[in-house]
Design an enzyme around this catalytic site. Structure first.
Site, PDB file in Angstrom:
ATOM      1  N   GLY A  85      47.602 155.753  17.399  1.00  0.00           N
ATOM      2  CA  GLY A  85      46.646 155.010  16.610  1.00  0.00           C
ATOM      3  C   GLY A  85      46.123 155.781  15.421  1.00  0.00           C
ATOM      4  O   GLY A  85      46.796 156.653  14.872  1.00  0.00           O
ATOM      5  N   HIS A  86      44.896 155.452  15.046  1.00  0.00           N
ATOM      6  CA  HIS A  86      44.260 156.009  13.849  1.00  0.00           C
ATOM      7  C   HIS A  86      44.065 157.516  13.965  1.00  0.00           C
ATOM      8  O   HIS A  86      44.253 158.258  13.010  1.00  0.00           O
ATOM      9  CB  HIS A  86      42.922 155.298  13.649  1.00  0.00           C
ATOM     10  CG  HIS A  86      42.253 155.582  12.355  1.00  0.00           C
ATOM     11  ND1 HIS A  86      42.788 155.226  11.137  1.00  0.00           N
ATOM     12  CD2 HIS A  86      41.064 156.190  12.074  1.00  0.00           C
ATOM     13  CE1 HIS A  86      41.967 155.583  10.159  1.00  0.00           C
ATOM     14  NE2 HIS A  86      40.920 156.176  10.707  1.00  0.00           N
ATOM     15  N   PHE A  87      43.671 157.973  15.146  1.00  0.00           N
ATOM     16  CA  PHE A  87      43.460 159.401  15.397  1.00  0.00           C
ATOM     17  C   PHE A  87      44.633 159.939  16.209  1.00  0.00           C
ATOM     18  O   PHE A  87      44.536 160.221  17.403  1.00  0.00           O
ATOM     19  CB  PHE A  87      42.125 159.622  16.111  1.00  0.00           C
ATOM     20  CG  PHE A  87      40.931 159.386  15.217  1.00  0.00           C
ATOM     21  CD1 PHE A  87      40.599 160.286  14.221  1.00  0.00           C
ATOM     22  CD2 PHE A  87      40.165 158.245  15.359  1.00  0.00           C
ATOM     23  CE1 PHE A  87      39.517 160.067  13.383  1.00  0.00           C
ATOM     24  CE2 PHE A  87      39.075 158.010  14.535  1.00  0.00           C
ATOM     25  CZ  PHE A  87      38.744 158.930  13.537  1.00  0.00           C
TER      26      PHE A  87
END
Length: 295
Positions: free
Chosen positions: A264-266
């Site tokens: 995901g984003h992180f």
């Protein structure tokens, strides 16, 4: 394990916290974090690079352990955050560096590159956009509305971004095995962006984020003229900056190395080893390791 130093200095009257590790004479790698976190997001990446590189990871003003002056005393814009970052580099005597950018770190990094293009040796973008491609409309539409007509009606939807549910969503969305992600990540981030006065800081940056896409054409020209080495490693489940934001780099940088990774984003929270492998390989090919490590 590399020793990571936790330091503070003053830039333009503001306290700047940064993490530092690695040999003093090694190539510099600058790590620029995103919203809503801090240089803490690099806590595992720093020791994974510090055997070969001199790693610097600051907290932006308004985040983490750096100063959080009220909006009445500091103008929270991406230009201002870039001024502070450039001031830190100058204070540390850093003239050339590779940079790793993520989320908010990307528009700060692009501004650094436009100001001093010869300083940037290589770029790693991890879910950090430089194109309209990949800006997921369902996420960004409320922010664009808030920029156009700031007020109570448009503020309420974006204010939700600093709530615990929204921050947890950023960490877990697109992650196949959510139990790999340490829940302290969103708990700490939530606590920090909800300190007294910090909501107003985040709202100011939300309003200013619309200054970033108009900068993209200049960034694309910089890419074309410099052909700076670039690695894009992207969590392909990110619903903020979608995978099209990664593949777009190839339009202006045909030799860009682009990898869409399950996550995901992180991305560093759930695919650290994969990310580190790509980053170390890329840096070794583009800026080289410290001589003492290579010997």
């Amino acid at each position: 394990m590399a020793e990571v130093r936790h330091r503070t200095t003053t830039v333009d009257g503001q306290r700047v916290f940064y993490r530092e590790a690695g040999p003093a004479g090694a190539p510099v790698v600058l790590l620029l974090h995103g919203f809503p976190t801090s240089s803490r997001m690099f806590r595992h990446l720093i020791p994974a690079l510090a055997d070969r590189y001199h790693v610097i990871a600051p907290d932006h003003i308004g985040f983490g352990q750096s100063a959080t002056p009220p909006t009445s005393e500091f103008t929270y814009t991406f230009d201002a955050l870039t001024d502070i970052t450039q001031g830190l580099l100058d204070r540390l005597g850093i003239e050339r560096f590779a940079m790793y950018v993520q989320d908010y770190g990307a528009p700060i990094g692009w501004r650094l590159a436009l100001r001093r293009p010869a300083a940037v040796q290589a770029i790693i973008s991890q879910n950090g956009n430089a194109y309209d491609d990949g800006l997921v409309e369902s996420f960004w539409a409320p922010l664009w509305a808030y920029h156009r007509t700031p007020g109570p009606d448009t503020e309420e939807p974006v204010r939700g971004a600093i709530g615990i549910d929204a921050i947890r969503w950023q960490y877990l969305t697109g992650v196949a095995e959510p139990d790999l992600v340490d829940p302290d990540t969103w708990a700490v981030d939530h606590a920090e962006v909800n300190r007294p006065g910090n909501a107003e800081i985040q709202l100011a940056l939300f309003r200013d984020y619309a200054s970033n896409p108009p900068l993209y054409p200049a960034v694309h020209q910089y890419f074309r003229s410099s052909q700076v080495p670039l690695l894009a490693i992207w969590g392909n489940g990110d619903e903020i900056f979608g995978p099209a934001g990664a593949t777009a780099f190839a339009r202006d940088l045909p030799d860009a190395e682009i990898h869409l990774i399950d996550g995901g984003h992180f991305l560093l929270e759930s695919a650290l080893d994969t990310a580190v492998g790509y980053v170390r390989g890329f840096l070794g090919r583009t800026v080289g390791p410290a001589r003492s490590a290579a010997a």
